[in-house]
Scaffold this motif. Structure first.
Motif, mmCIF file in Angstrom:
data_model
loop_
_atom_site.group_PDB
_atom_site.id
_atom_site.type_symbol
_atom_site.label_atom_id
_atom_site.label_comp_id
_atom_site.label_asym_id
_atom_site.label_seq_id
_atom_site.Cartn_x
_atom_site.Cartn_y
_atom_site.Cartn_z
ATOM 1 N N MET A 62 -103.571 -48.470 -15.785
ATOM 2 C CA MET A 62 -103.624 -48.187 -17.196
ATOM 3 C C MET A 62 -102.240 -48.430 -17.766
ATOM 4 O O MET A 62 -101.251 -47.996 -17.204
ATOM 5 C CB MET A 62 -104.066 -46.738 -17.395
ATOM 6 N N SER A 63 -102.218 -49.110 -18.869
ATOM 7 C CA SER A 63 -100.918 -49.377 -19.478
ATOM 8 C C SER A 63 -100.385 -48.120 -20.149
ATOM 9 O O SER A 63 -101.133 -47.190 -20.466
ATOM 10 C CB SER A 63 -101.044 -50.501 -20.499
ATOM 11 N N GLY A 64 -99.102 -48.109 -20.351
ATOM 12 C CA GLY A 64 -98.471 -46.967 -21.004
ATOM 13 C C GLY A 64 -99.004 -46.746 -22.404
ATOM 14 O O GLY A 64 -99.171 -45.615 -22.856
ATOM 15 N N THR A 65 -99.306 -47.840 -23.085
ATOM 16 C CA THR A 65 -99.841 -47.743 -24.447
ATOM 17 C C THR A 65 -101.199 -47.057 -24.442
ATOM 18 O O THR A 65 -101.473 -46.213 -25.292
ATOM 19 C CB THR A 65 -99.971 -49.148 -25.067
ATOM 20 N N ASP A 66 -102.058 -47.410 -23.490
ATOM 21 C CA ASP A 66 -103.375 -46.788 -23.394
ATOM 22 C C ASP A 66 -103.252 -45.295 -23.111
ATOM 23 O O ASP A 66 -103.995 -44.485 -23.667
ATOM 24 C CB ASP A 66 -104.219 -47.444 -22.297
ATOM 25 N N LYS A 67 -102.328 -44.939 -22.233
ATOM 26 C CA LYS A 67 -102.128 -43.525 -21.923
ATOM 27 C C LYS A 67 -101.739 -42.747 -23.169
ATOM 28 O O LYS A 67 -102.255 -41.660 -23.423
ATOM 29 C CB LYS A 67 -101.032 -43.353 -20.865
ATOM 30 N N ILE A 68 -100.839 -43.324 -23.954
ATOM 31 C CA ILE A 68 -100.385 -42.653 -25.177
ATOM 32 C C ILE A 68 -101.519 -42.546 -26.194
ATOM 33 O O ILE A 68 -101.715 -41.491 -26.800
ATOM 34 C CB ILE A 68 -99.168 -43.394 -25.783
ATOM 35 N N LYS A 69 -102.282 -43.618 -26.354
ATOM 36 C CA LYS A 69 -103.405 -43.593 -27.302
ATOM 37 C C LYS A 69 -104.440 -42.536 -26.904
ATOM 38 O O LYS A 69 -104.927 -41.786 -27.748
ATOM 39 C CB LYS A 69 -104.082 -44.963 -27.364
ATOM 40 N N ASN A 70 -104.777 -42.495 -25.621
ATOM 41 C CA ASN A 70 -105.772 -41.530 -25.160
ATOM 42 C C ASN A 70 -105.268 -40.094 -25.309
ATOM 43 O O ASN A 70 -106.012 -39.213 -25.731
ATOM 44 C CB ASN A 70 -106.157 -41.812 -23.703
ATOM 45 N N ALA A 71 -104.013 -39.869 -24.970
ATOM 46 C CA ALA A 71 -103.444 -38.537 -25.101
ATOM 47 C C ALA A 71 -103.378 -38.120 -26.568
ATOM 48 O O ALA A 71 -103.677 -36.971 -26.911
ATOM 49 C CB ALA A 71 -102.058 -38.481 -24.472
ATOM 50 N N THR A 72 -103.022 -39.060 -27.433
ATOM 51 C CA THR A 72 -102.963 -38.772 -28.864
ATOM 52 C C THR A 72 -104.337 -38.420 -29.397
ATOM 53 O O THR A 72 -104.486 -37.477 -30.177
ATOM 54 C CB THR A 72 -102.390 -39.980 -29.630
ATOM 55 N N GLU A 73 -105.345 -39.150 -28.968
ATOM 56 C CA GLU A 73 -106.708 -38.881 -29.419
ATOM 57 C C GLU A 73 -107.153 -37.483 -28.986
ATOM 58 O O GLU A 73 -107.788 -36.763 -29.758
ATOM 59 C CB GLU A 73 -107.655 -39.944 -28.861
ATOM 60 N N ALA A 75 -115.528 -33.987 -30.535
ATOM 61 C CA ALA A 75 -115.934 -35.358 -30.194
ATOM 62 C C ALA A 75 -114.713 -36.232 -29.909
ATOM 63 O O ALA A 75 -114.706 -36.993 -28.935
ATOM 64 C CB ALA A 75 -116.770 -35.953 -31.321
ATOM 65 N N ASP A 76 -113.688 -36.117 -30.751
ATOM 66 C CA ASP A 76 -112.472 -36.907 -30.538
ATOM 67 C C ASP A 76 -111.806 -36.542 -29.214
ATOM 68 O O ASP A 76 -111.359 -37.412 -28.473
ATOM 69 C CB ASP A 76 -111.471 -36.693 -31.677
ATOM 70 N N HIS A 77 -111.744 -35.250 -28.932
ATOM 71 C CA HIS A 77 -111.124 -34.787 -27.682
ATOM 72 C C HIS A 77 -111.898 -35.332 -26.482
ATOM 73 O O HIS A 77 -111.304 -35.846 -25.531
ATOM 74 C CB HIS A 77 -111.092 -33.260 -27.656
ATOM 75 N N THR A 78 -113.212 -35.237 -26.543
ATOM 76 C CA THR A 78 -114.048 -35.721 -25.439
ATOM 77 C C THR A 78 -113.914 -37.225 -25.275
ATOM 78 O O THR A 78 -113.811 -37.723 -24.145
ATOM 79 C CB THR A 78 -115.521 -35.347 -25.695
ATOM 80 N N LYS A 79 -113.886 -37.952 -26.388
ATOM 81 C CA LYS A 79 -113.747 -39.402 -26.323
ATOM 82 C C LYS A 79 -112.432 -39.797 -25.658
ATOM 83 O O LYS A 79 -112.396 -40.682 -24.809
ATOM 84 C CB LYS A 79 -113.840 -39.996 -27.729
ATOM 85 N N GLY A 80 -111.355 -39.119 -26.019
ATOM 86 C CA GLY A 80 -110.059 -39.388 -25.405
ATOM 87 C C GLY A 80 -110.069 -39.096 -23.921
ATOM 88 O O GLY A 80 -109.516 -39.849 -23.113
ATOM 89 N N SER A 81 -110.720 -37.996 -23.543
ATOM 90 C CA SER A 81 -110.811 -37.632 -22.123
ATOM 91 C C SER A 81 -111.608 -38.664 -21.335
ATOM 92 O O SER A 81 -111.233 -39.033 -20.223
ATOM 93 C CB SER A 81 -111.457 -36.258 -21.969
ATOM 94 N N LEU A 82 -112.719 -39.111 -21.901
ATOM 95 C CA LEU A 82 -113.555 -40.098 -21.213
ATOM 96 C C LEU A 82 -112.840 -41.435 -21.067
ATOM 97 O O LEU A 82 -112.938 -42.082 -20.027
ATOM 98 C CB LEU A 82 -114.876 -40.284 -21.953
ATOM 99 N N LYS A 83 -112.122 -41.841 -22.107
ATOM 100 C CA LYS A 83 -111.359 -43.090 -22.009
ATOM 101 C C LYS A 83 -110.312 -42.989 -20.913
ATOM 102 O O LYS A 83 -110.120 -43.923 -20.132
ATOM 103 C CB LYS A 83 -110.671 -43.403 -23.339
ATOM 104 N N GLN A 84 -109.654 -41.858 -20.858
ATOM 105 C CA GLN A 84 -108.619 -41.651 -19.845
ATOM 106 C C GLN A 84 -109.230 -41.680 -18.445
ATOM 107 O O GLN A 84 -108.679 -42.290 -17.526
ATOM 108 C CB GLN A 84 -107.911 -40.328 -20.103
#
Length: 56
Positions: A1-12, A37-46
């Motif tokens: 996972m790229s650093g950008t993806d990690k930041i986006k998911n954590a932010t979400e 929903a946003d929290h769950t979506k971020g968790s699932l992406k991560q």
């Protein structure tokens, strides 16, 4: 996972948690549900990114 993806998911996840808290305080069930929903979506992406990393 790229650093950008990690930041986006954590932010979400953080934004979702914030929306959920504001929804509870203001007694706004729609905002609370949107936050969950946003929290769950971020968790699932991560989690999906972690699986992709494990398969590399």
């Amino acid at each position: 996972m790229s650093g950008t993806d990690k930041i986006k998911n954590a932010t979400e996840k953080v934004v979702g948690t914030g929306k959920e808290a504001v929804g509870k305080v203001t007694d706004n069930p729609k905002l609370e549900a949107e936050g969950k929903a946003d929290h769950t979506k971020g968790s699932l992406k991560q989690a999906g990114e972690n699986v992709k990393d494990a398969l590399k």
